[in-house]
Design a protein around this motif. Sequence first.
Motif, PDB file in Angstrom:
ATOM      1  N   ALA A  34       0.833  -1.206   0.000  1.00  0.00           N
ATOM      2  CA  ALA A  34       0.000   0.000   0.000  1.00  0.00           C
ATOM      3  C   ALA A  34       0.866   1.253   0.000  1.00  0.00           C
ATOM      4  CB  ALA A  34      -0.938  -0.004   1.209  1.00  0.00           C
ATOM      5  N   GLN A  35       1.930   1.257   0.782  1.00  0.00           N
ATOM      6  CA  GLN A  35       2.806   2.424   0.847  1.00  0.00           C
ATOM      7  C   GLN A  35       3.527   2.658  -0.483  1.00  0.00           C
ATOM      8  OE1 GLN A  35       3.347   4.621   3.655  1.00  0.00           O
ATOM      9  NE2 GLN A  35       1.392   3.643   4.043  1.00  0.00           N
ATOM     10  N   ILE A  36       4.070   1.601  -1.059  1.00  0.00           N
ATOM     11  CA  ILE A  36       4.772   1.733  -2.343  1.00  0.00           C
ATOM     12  C   ILE A  36       3.775   2.105  -3.436  1.00  0.00           C
ATOM     13  CG2 ILE A  36       6.152   0.567  -4.101  1.00  0.00           C
ATOM     14  CD1 ILE A  36       7.240  -1.231  -1.824  1.00  0.00           C
ATOM     15  N   GLY A  37       2.635   1.430  -3.450  1.00  0.00           N
ATOM     16  CA  GLY A  37       1.608   1.716  -4.454  1.00  0.00           C
ATOM     17  C   GLY A  37       1.146   3.160  -4.394  1.00  0.00           C
ATOM     18  N   PHE A  38       0.965   3.680  -3.193  1.00  0.00           N
ATOM     19  CA  PHE A  38       0.537   5.070  -3.065  1.00  0.00           C
ATOM     20  C   PHE A  38       1.630   6.017  -3.557  1.00  0.00           C
ATOM     21  CE2 PHE A  38      -0.297   9.031  -0.713  1.00  0.00           C
ATOM     22  CZ  PHE A  38      -1.535   9.325  -1.269  1.00  0.00           C
ATOM     23  N   GLY A  39       2.886   5.658  -3.313  1.00  0.00           N
ATOM     24  CA  GLY A  39       3.989   6.467  -3.833  1.00  0.00           C
ATOM     25  C   GLY A  39       3.982   6.501  -5.352  1.00  0.00           C
ATOM     26  N   VAL A  40       3.753   5.343  -5.982  1.00  0.00           N
ATOM     27  CA  VAL A  40       3.655   5.274  -7.447  1.00  0.00           C
ATOM     28  C   VAL A  40       2.477   6.121  -7.922  1.00  0.00           C
ATOM     29  CG1 VAL A  40       3.176   3.741  -9.408  1.00  0.00           C
ATOM     30  CG2 VAL A  40       4.761   3.004  -7.608  1.00  0.00           C
ATOM     31  N   PHE A  41       1.346   5.976  -7.260  1.00  0.00           N
ATOM     32  CA  PHE A  41       0.149   6.751  -7.599  1.00  0.00           C
ATOM     33  C   PHE A  41       0.424   8.252  -7.556  1.00  0.00           C
ATOM     34  CE2 PHE A  41      -3.355   9.253  -5.918  1.00  0.00           C
ATOM     35  CZ  PHE A  41      -4.321   9.079  -6.898  1.00  0.00           C
ATOM     36  N   GLU A  42       1.065   8.713  -6.475  1.00  0.00           N
ATOM     37  CA  GLU A  42       1.351  10.155  -6.340  1.00  0.00           C
ATOM     38  C   GLU A  42       2.234  10.664  -7.483  1.00  0.00           C
ATOM     39  OE1 GLU A  42       1.221  11.721  -1.869  1.00  0.00           O
ATOM     40  OE2 GLU A  42       2.893  10.363  -2.264  1.00  0.00           O
ATOM     41  N   ILE A  43       3.228   9.885  -7.842  1.00  0.00           N
ATOM     42  CA  ILE A  43       4.127  10.289  -8.938  1.00  0.00           C
ATOM     43  C   ILE A  43       3.355  10.372 -10.245  1.00  0.00           C
ATOM     44  CG2 ILE A  43       6.111   9.579 -10.328  1.00  0.00           C
ATOM     45  CD1 ILE A  43       7.174   8.267  -7.637  1.00  0.00           C
ATOM     46  N   LEU A  44       2.552   9.354 -10.532  1.00  0.00           N
ATOM     47  CA  LEU A  44       1.773   9.346 -11.767  1.00  0.00           C
ATOM     48  C   LEU A  44       0.752  10.482 -11.788  1.00  0.00           C
ATOM     49  CD1 LEU A  44       1.244   5.501 -12.129  1.00  0.00           C
ATOM     50  CD2 LEU A  44       2.701   6.978 -13.562  1.00  0.00           C
ATOM     51  N   GLU A  45       0.115  10.722 -10.662  1.00  0.00           N
ATOM     52  CA  GLU A  45      -0.856  11.811 -10.547  1.00  0.00           C
ATOM     53  C   GLU A  45      -0.197  13.159 -10.847  1.00  0.00           C
ATOM     54  OE1 GLU A  45      -4.806  12.641  -9.082  1.00  0.00           O
ATOM     55  OE2 GLU A  45      -4.099  10.987 -10.263  1.00  0.00           O
ATOM     56  N   SER A  46       1.021  13.340 -10.369  1.00  0.00           N
ATOM     57  CA  SER A  46       1.724  14.616 -10.573  1.00  0.00           C
ATOM     58  C   SER A  46       2.098  14.837 -12.045  1.00  0.00           C
ATOM     59  CB  SER A  46       2.975  14.691  -9.701  1.00  0.00           C
ATOM     60  OG  SER A  46       3.995  13.849 -10.206  1.00  0.00           O
ATOM     61  N   LYS A  47       2.166  13.759 -12.815  1.00  0.00           N
ATOM     62  CA  LYS A  47       2.538  13.860 -14.229  1.00  0.00           C
ATOM     63  C   LYS A  47       1.345  14.150 -15.135  1.00  0.00           C
ATOM     64  CE  LYS A  47       6.612  10.894 -14.002  1.00  0.00           C
ATOM     65  NZ  LYS A  47       7.608  11.854 -14.449  1.00  0.00           N
ATOM     66  N   SER A  48       0.131  14.029 -14.593  1.00  0.00           N
ATOM     67  CA  SER A  48      -1.105  14.295 -15.350  1.00  0.00           C
ATOM     68  C   SER A  48      -1.154  13.540 -16.684  1.00  0.00           C
ATOM     69  CB  SER A  48      -1.273  15.801 -15.590  1.00  0.00           C
ATOM     70  OG  SER A  48      -1.324  16.493 -14.377  1.00  0.00           O
ATOM     71  N   LEU A  49      -0.813  12.264 -16.637  1.00  0.00           N
ATOM     72  CA  LEU A  49      -0.823  11.435 -17.843  1.00  0.00           C
ATOM     73  C   LEU A  49      -2.171  10.757 -18.018  1.00  0.00           C
ATOM     74  CD1 LEU A  49       2.598   9.615 -17.293  1.00  0.00           C
ATOM     75  CD2 LEU A  49       2.166  11.551 -18.810  1.00  0.00           C
ATOM     76  N   LYS A  50      -2.489  10.423 -19.247  1.00  0.00           N
ATOM     77  CA  LYS A  50      -3.678   9.617 -19.540  1.00  0.00           C
ATOM     78  C   LYS A  50      -3.330   8.157 -19.251  1.00  0.00           C
ATOM     79  CE  LYS A  50      -5.134  12.657 -23.280  1.00  0.00           C
ATOM     80  NZ  LYS A  50      -6.210  13.397 -22.809  1.00  0.00           N
ATOM     81  N   GLN A  51      -4.361   7.338 -19.001  1.00  0.00           N
ATOM     82  CA  GLN A  51      -4.115   5.944 -18.651  1.00  0.00           C
ATOM     83  C   GLN A  51      -3.347   5.196 -19.738  1.00  0.00           C
ATOM     84  OE1 GLN A  51      -7.337   3.641 -17.091  1.00  0.00           O
ATOM     85  NE2 GLN A  51      -7.498   4.916 -15.266  1.00  0.00           N
TER      86      GLN A  51
END
Length: 114
Positions: A34-51
């Motif tokens: 959960a901790q690592i996954g949330f870190g990945v999520f935050e990075i991806l969210e900050s990049k504003s990429l499409k799926q």
Amino acid sequence: MKQSRKQKIEFEEGSGNVFADLGLEDADELYVRAQIGFGVFEILESKSLKQREIADLLGIPQPEVSHLMNGRFSRFTTDKLLSFLKRLDQKVTIKISPHKRGEPYQVIGFLPVK
């Protein structure tokens, strides 16, 4: 006039690992993911990429991106989540130290995403 009664609210302080508090097996592994996954999520969210862009970047099918972005981190192994961090050009450092009595367990810590 009605008199208000103050009711004492009972609560129990958590351990810092909600999975352990719920008595789940493999609570430490679930917490780490959960901790690592949330870190990945935050990075991806900050990049504003499409799926579709995320799928190409991480090398996974788009439906898996949907699971990742919806917080279903248990669908991924810890190794897979760490490989996502590598693909996102992130440095991962593992520090091992003795646990001090009375201090909460902290398995993972992240620095803010730049």
